[in-house]
Scaffold this active site. Structure first.
Site, mmCIF file in Angstrom:
data_model
loop_
_atom_site.group_PDB
_atom_site.id
_atom_site.type_symbol
_atom_site.label_atom_id
_atom_site.label_comp_id
_atom_site.label_asym_id
_atom_site.label_seq_id
_atom_site.Cartn_x
_atom_site.Cartn_y
_atom_site.Cartn_z
ATOM 1 N N CYS A 1 0.803 -1.226 0.000
ATOM 2 C CA CYS A 1 0.000 0.000 0.000
ATOM 3 C C CYS A 1 0.835 1.275 0.000
ATOM 4 O O CYS A 1 0.299 2.365 -0.226
ATOM 5 C CB CYS A 1 -0.947 0.006 1.200
ATOM 6 S SG CYS A 1 -2.062 -1.409 1.216
ATOM 7 N N CYS B 1 -13.972 0.522 7.079
ATOM 8 C CA CYS B 1 -12.974 -0.140 6.238
ATOM 9 C C CYS B 1 -12.929 0.554 4.877
ATOM 10 O O CYS B 1 -13.970 0.885 4.310
ATOM 11 C CB CYS B 1 -13.342 -1.601 6.002
ATOM 12 S SG CYS B 1 -13.716 -2.558 7.493
ATOM 13 N N CYS B 2 -11.736 0.753 4.333
ATOM 14 C CA CYS B 2 -11.646 1.355 3.009
ATOM 15 C C CYS B 2 -12.107 0.351 1.962
ATOM 16 O O CYS B 2 -11.974 -0.860 2.140
ATOM 17 C CB CYS B 2 -10.221 1.825 2.721
ATOM 18 S SG CYS B 2 -9.029 0.496 2.471
#
Length: 395
Positions: A82, A213-214
């Site tokens: 990420c 949550c993304c």
């Protein structure tokens, strides 16, 4: 750091749900062309390129950049989970500051699939095995729950055990995220939320609910970085100074029993301290932050990792509204990963774009008043952390 480096052009695509995206090469081309147009440069000015992505075949960077031009320049493909986008930016900045190049492009893109993140390969060692083993040793494993949620939810539990943490406090972060995203044309989720809605959404891994949550997201972003001499030669007027930047990886302390360190608290704190020292600017002088809010729990612990508030005070920091407009510092005016979205390879460069717009005064309805210093925080489990400080300064 030796030579000064400036971000002189940024661009990105609107982020989208996986079912609605263009092919990755088209998204990447769009972001690059937007960054070149923003800088007022042609692709022939670019001397090197760093292309970041996580889910894709080898040389996907070339597939993207060849859509823009075939100039024979070095193209490097980057994957740091990420933190990939900001790792590409780190390498671009380093090329400028060491004198290896005068004008460099960093691009990040991701064409994601719906659902939770999962490993592509089952016939080889999992690069996250050390993190999996540490997590299972500390808190066990819950079948059927996405591993990422267990990692970051576990960090939230660890903080709660030490200092206390009300569920409503984490819910406030999702509400803030949506409130900021409504003014961002690039964001995936703009529908407003209430704390009650966030808390009533399905529990994924206590204390994290679904709306904390993304989402899996597709998109691309790019930045043009150049030297002071190049900017002056080409009369570039919209440059933003990279005042300091640091990249860290995990130390042995990440695996000694605290879930906060398993997900990067320690490497975030180290990178931030290096940046503050190198820039000669402390956290009290930062006006706006784009930080890695893949889950509300990570935004929460990152406030303390980045020294935006002293250890043990993040809950008060949120309740007092010091993380939004009218408070001490505006965090994630873009909506962050939670609402803008999180296409893994693009996230770090999308954060860069937002902060450049903020420092230029071009962020429209999400503009932070008197914005002069900006901080970016991007992490990847596995692990990598890049923290970057930008200043409002012309080359």
């Amino acid at each position: 750091m030796s030579r000064a480096s400036y971000v002189v052009g940024v661009g990105m695509t609107p982020f989208s749900k996986p079912s609605q995206n263009q092919p990755y090469n088209e998204m990447g081309k769009h972001a690059i062309n937007a960054a070149l147009k923003d800088a007022g440069l042609d692709y022939t000015h670019v001397q090197e390129a760093y292309a970041g992505y996580v889910y894709g075949d080898s040389t996907s960077g070339q597939a993207v950049l060849y859509e823009v031009g075939l100039t024979g320049i070095p193209i490097f493909n980057v994957n740091n989970n990420c933190a990939t986008g900001s790792s590409a930016l780190f390498l671009a900045r380093r090329a400028i500051e060491t004198g290896a190049a005068e004008c460099v492009l960093a691009v990040g893109f991701e064409q994601m699939s719906a659902g939770a993140l999962k490993s592509v390969y089952s016939d080889r060692v999992n690069p996250l095995q050390r993190f999996v083993d540490a997590t299972d040793s500390i808190q066990g494993f819950e079948n059927g729950v996405p591993r990422a949620a267990q990692l970051f939810g576990g960090a939230g539990r660890a903080y709660k055990a030490k200092y206390g943490l009300a569920p409503e406090t984490l819910a406030k972060l999702s509400v803030k995220s949506r409130r900021h995203a409504v003014n961002n044309p690039y964001a995936v989720f703009k529908e407003q939320l209430t704390e009650e809605q966030v808390l009533a959404s399905p529990m994924i891994f206590d204390p994290i609910t679904r709306l904390q949550c993304c989402p899996p997201t597709s998109g691309a972003a790019a930045a043009i970085v150049c030297s002071e001499g190049f900017a002056k030669k080409h009369n570039l007027k919209n440059g933003v100074l990279i005042a300091a930047q640091a990249m860290t990886t995990d130390t042995a302390s990440a695996f000694t029993g605290d879930m906060r360190d398993v997900v990067g608290y320690g490497m975030s704190r180290s990178a931030a301290q290096q940046v503050y020292e190198a820039a000669g600017i402390g956290p009290e002088d930062v006006n706006v932050v784009e930080l890695h809010d893949c889950f509300t729990a990570n935004e929460f612990i990152s406030y303390e990792a980045l020294s935006l508030t002293p250890e043990g005070t993040a809950e008060k920091f949120i309740i007092d509204g010091d993380n939004t407009y009218g408070g001490r510092v505006v965090v994630n005016p873009s909506g962050g990963l939670l609402s803008k979205g999180h296409p893994l390879g693009a996230t770090g460069l999308a954060q860069c774009a937002e902060l450049v717009w903020q420092l230029r005064g071009q962020a429209e309805n999400r503009q932070v008043d008197n914005c002069r210093v900006a901080l970016q925080h991007n992490i990847g489990i596995g692990g990598a952390c890049v923290v970057t400080m930008y200043k409002q300064a012309q080359p």
